[in-house]
Design a protein around this motif. Structure first.
Motif, PDB file in Angstrom:
ATOM      1  N   UNK A 152      28.480  25.277   2.464  1.00 14.95           N
ATOM      2  CA  UNK A 152      27.980  24.866   1.146  1.00 14.95           C
ATOM      3  C   UNK A 152      27.131  25.985   0.543  1.00 14.95           C
ATOM      4  N   UNK A 153      26.239  26.570   1.365  1.00 17.07           N
ATOM      5  CA  UNK A 153      25.401  27.678   0.875  1.00 17.07           C
ATOM      6  C   UNK A 153      26.258  28.859   0.430  1.00 17.07           C
ATOM      7  N   UNK A 154      27.288  29.122   1.235  1.00 19.45           N
ATOM      8  CA  UNK A 154      28.198  30.229   0.939  1.00 19.45           C
ATOM      9  C   UNK A 154      28.891  30.004  -0.410  1.00 19.45           C
ATOM     10  N   UNK A 155      29.374  28.765  -0.606  1.00 16.80           N
ATOM     11  CA  UNK A 155      30.052  28.435  -1.855  1.00 16.80           C
ATOM     12  C   UNK A 155      29.112  28.620  -3.043  1.00 16.80           C
ATOM     13  N   UNK A 156      27.874  28.118  -2.887  1.00  7.94           N
ATOM     14  CA  UNK A 156      26.898  28.236  -3.975  1.00  7.94           C
ATOM     15  C   UNK A 156      26.646  29.707  -4.302  1.00  7.94           C
ATOM     16  N   UNK A 157      26.500  30.537  -3.254  1.00  9.93           N
ATOM     17  CA  UNK A 157      26.222  31.962  -3.472  1.00  9.93           C
ATOM     18  C   UNK A 157      27.388  32.637  -4.204  1.00  9.93           C
ATOM     19  N   UNK A 158      28.620  32.323  -3.784  1.00  5.47           N
ATOM     20  CA  UNK A 158      29.785  32.944  -4.422  1.00  5.47           C
ATOM     21  C   UNK A 158      29.931  32.479  -5.866  1.00  5.47           C
ATOM     22  N   UNK A 159      29.596  31.217  -6.128  1.00  6.52           N
ATOM     23  CA  UNK A 159      29.666  30.705  -7.499  1.00  6.52           C
ATOM     24  C   UNK A 159      28.626  31.416  -8.367  1.00  6.52           C
ATOM     25  N   UNK A 160      27.414  31.586  -7.813  1.00  7.86           N
ATOM     26  CA  UNK A 160      26.357  32.287  -8.551  1.00  7.86           C
ATOM     27  C   UNK A 160      26.825  33.681  -8.934  1.00  7.86           C
ATOM     28  N   UNK A 161      27.361  34.392  -7.934  1.00  9.47           N
ATOM     29  CA  UNK A 161      27.715  35.783  -8.155  1.00  9.47           C
ATOM     30  C   UNK A 161      28.870  35.924  -9.148  1.00  9.47           C
ATOM     31  N   UNK A 162      29.891  35.034  -9.025  1.00  7.95           N
ATOM     32  CA  UNK A 162      31.080  35.219  -9.871  1.00  7.95           C
ATOM     33  C   UNK A 162      30.909  34.556 -11.232  1.00  7.95           C
ATOM     34  N   UNK A 163      29.955  33.615 -11.329  1.00 11.41           N
ATOM     35  CA  UNK A 163      29.773  32.920 -12.594  1.00 11.41           C
ATOM     36  C   UNK A 163      30.840  31.868 -12.864  1.00 11.41           C
ATOM     37  N   UNK A 164      31.646  31.554 -11.857  1.00 17.30           N
ATOM     38  CA  UNK A 164      32.713  30.575 -12.048  1.00 17.30           C
ATOM     39  C   UNK A 164      32.136  29.174 -12.180  1.00 17.30           C
ATOM     40  N   UNK A 165      32.860  28.316 -12.885  1.00 18.79           N
ATOM     41  CA  UNK A 165      32.503  26.913 -12.935  1.00 18.79           C
ATOM     42  C   UNK A 165      33.057  26.192 -11.713  1.00 18.79           C
ATOM     43  N   UNK A 166      32.691  24.908 -11.559  1.00 15.57           N
ATOM     44  CA  UNK A 166      33.128  24.181 -10.364  1.00 15.57           C
ATOM     45  C   UNK A 166      33.459  22.734 -10.695  1.00 15.57           C
ATOM     46  N   UNK A 167      34.603  22.273 -10.199  1.00 19.13           N
ATOM     47  CA  UNK A 167      34.842  20.830 -10.150  1.00 19.13           C
ATOM     48  C   UNK A 167      35.050  20.498  -8.681  1.00 19.13           C
TER      49      UNK A 167
END
Ligand code: ADP
Ligand code: MG
Lengths: 202, 260
Positions: A152-167
């Motif tokens: 979960x932490x990894x996913x959050x970090x990658x989302x932060x860095x790439x700026x991608x949205x999430x569903x």
């Protein structure tokens, strides 16, 4: 990305009712609901994998999916499992494998990896597609608590860095808060979306 | 590669296998000595000498080469058409419904009928020979590949669609690896069936090849010659199986094995 769903049924059973879901780059939404309510069905419609529904799917965003199972190609090595489906170059694939903690495993076949590692490989593959919006179907289920927390932490970090949205669709009410996602619930028969009540665990 | 070979040479069945071949040779030798008419059952060494002289004169290589060419040509055609048809019928139910009756009929037409009709309709030529053999084999490959295509994993299809993989990429990296065991099975079953049919085709209407030679020797009742040609060609086919098909199968299945 915007979905205006009128309804979705399998043969004569109506699974999803009227609902609207709109997500943009940078936005994070978590769809909560019990097993069997229609979360995977909803995500497949959004991903464009199921076109037999009434309603409208619009938007030009690049989507990438992390499926409920890792869904890797067993006959291709880890690195190729990123480069072949996404068409990304080897350098990016290597970098992403490093970021999800799989450095040094580029030459392994999926069955030589643990479930947690396979899931992280699937996560790296999704980010290799450079998505505007990442779609995730219970990607942390059936992992032990510690492995799930790390992922979960990894996913959050990658989302932060790439700026991608999430569903994200999940049955675990604790996950949205940890990903900074806005929770909505799927409930009823046929299922509709409701703004989630603040859950006791969050 | 080295792994696959070790696999063959170190298999526990090797020694019993060798002994069983040896036992058959001894039995043949004894029987040939007991018979009143050695021309009906010549001794193994007589046949061996015949193979040797055929090989030395170059005759063996020319006719075996022609037969091998026909085997390979019809094999390639039958595999290509069979894989395409099987994949199509396995993935699309409508195609299956329309083509299945033809497939069932084709499976039940005797090889001899196809051969005779091909010679009559196309003519006594190479095209007819190769077409006839391929036509005999296509239905079998189709059935095996249809089975394989029905077992294709839908989750990997979804993955490929979600990542927008191109048609060729999909075929190469998602579909064909799943079909590889079925293709290997069809290939190995196919090659042994095909060379037997090729001999019949040559027997009936060609002027070279192992089947043609057997036709001549049959007319002159030369059993040693028939056995020499047959055994020499069996050896060639076994060699192809051992040197090409098995290693390829092992390579295609490498991902199944754990590597240290
Ligand atoms: N391909 C299908 N055909 C028929 N029914 C289906 C199909 N896929 C899902 N369903 C049904 O739709 C409902 C919702 O399934 P799903 O979206 O997988 O639920 P969830 O992911 O929330 O657990 C379930 O009752 C399931 O049985
Ligand atoms: Mg589900």
């Amino acid at each position: 990305m915007r979905l205006d769903l009128t309804e979705k049924h399998f043969s004569d059973r109506k699974v999803l009712g009227a609902l609207v879901l709109q997500v943009e780059r940078g936005q994070r939404v978590a769809v909560l609901g019990p097993s069997g309510i229609g979360k995977s069905t909803l995500l497949r419609i959004i991903a464009g994998l199921d076109r037999e529904f009434s309603g409208r799917l619009s938007g030009e965003d690049r989507l990438a999916v992390v499926f409920q199972e890792p869904t890797l190609l067993p006959w291709r090595r880890a690195l190729e499992n990123i480069t072949i489906p996404t068409g990304c170059d080897t350098a990016l694939a290597r970098q992403l494998m490093g970021e999800v903690g799989l450095a040094g495993r580029e030459g392994q076949f999926p069955r030589q990896m643990s479930l947690g590692q396979q899931r992280r490989l699937a996560l790296a593959r999704a980010f290799a597609a450079r998505p505007d919006i990442l779609l995730m179907d219970e990607p942390f289920a059936s992992l032990d608590a510690e492995t799930a927390a790390r992922m979960i932490d990894l996913t959050a970090a990658l989302l932060d860095r790439s700026g991608a949205g999430l569903i994200l669709v999940t049955h675990d009410a604790g996950e949205p808060a940890r990903l900074g996602a806005n929770p909505v619930t799927l409930s009823g028969q046929p299922a509709r979306l409701q703004q989630a009540l603040p859950s006791p665990g969050a | 590669m080295s792994k696959a070979q070790r696999h063959i040479w170190q298999s526990p069945g090797l020694l019993p296998g060798l002994f069983s071949v040896l036992a058959m040779l001894v039995l043949w030798a004894v029987a040939s000595q007991l018979t009143e008419r050695p021309q009906v059952l010549p001794a193994p060494w007589v046949v061996a000498a015949r193979i040797w002289s055929l090989a030395a004169s170059g005759e063996l290589w020319f006719h075996a080469g022609m037969t091998l060419f026909r085997v390979l040509a019809s094999f390639v055609i039958a595999m290509a058409v069979g894989i395409a048809l099987g994949l199509w019928m396995g993935r699309f139910r409508t195609a299956d419904h329309w083509l299945n009756p033809a497939l069932v009929i084709a499976l039940n037409i005797p090889a001899l009928v196809t051969i005779v009709l091909a010679y009559i309709w196309i003519g006594l030529n190479e095209v007819a020979a190769i077409t006839a053999v391929a036509l005999n084999k296509i239905p079998v490959v189709t059935v095996m590949l249809r089975e394989g295509s029905r077992a294709l994993r839908p989750d990997l299809d979804d993955m490929a669609s979600a990542f927008r993989m191109g048609r060729l990429e999909r075929l190469r990296h998602v579909v064909l690896p799943q079909l590889a065991p079925y293709i290997a099975g069809a290939a190995r079953a196919g090659i042994s069936l095909i060379w037997k049919i090729v001999l019949v085709v040559e027997f009936l209407g060609r002027s070279n090849g192992v089947g043609f030679k057997i036709h001549l020797l049959f007319s002159s009742f030369d059993v040693a010659g028939v056995l020499a040609w047959a055994l020499a060609f069996v050896a060639v086919m076994l060699l192809i199986d051992l040197m090409i098909l098995r290693p390829w199968e092992a390579r295609a299945n490498r991902w199944r094995r754990d590597e240290a």
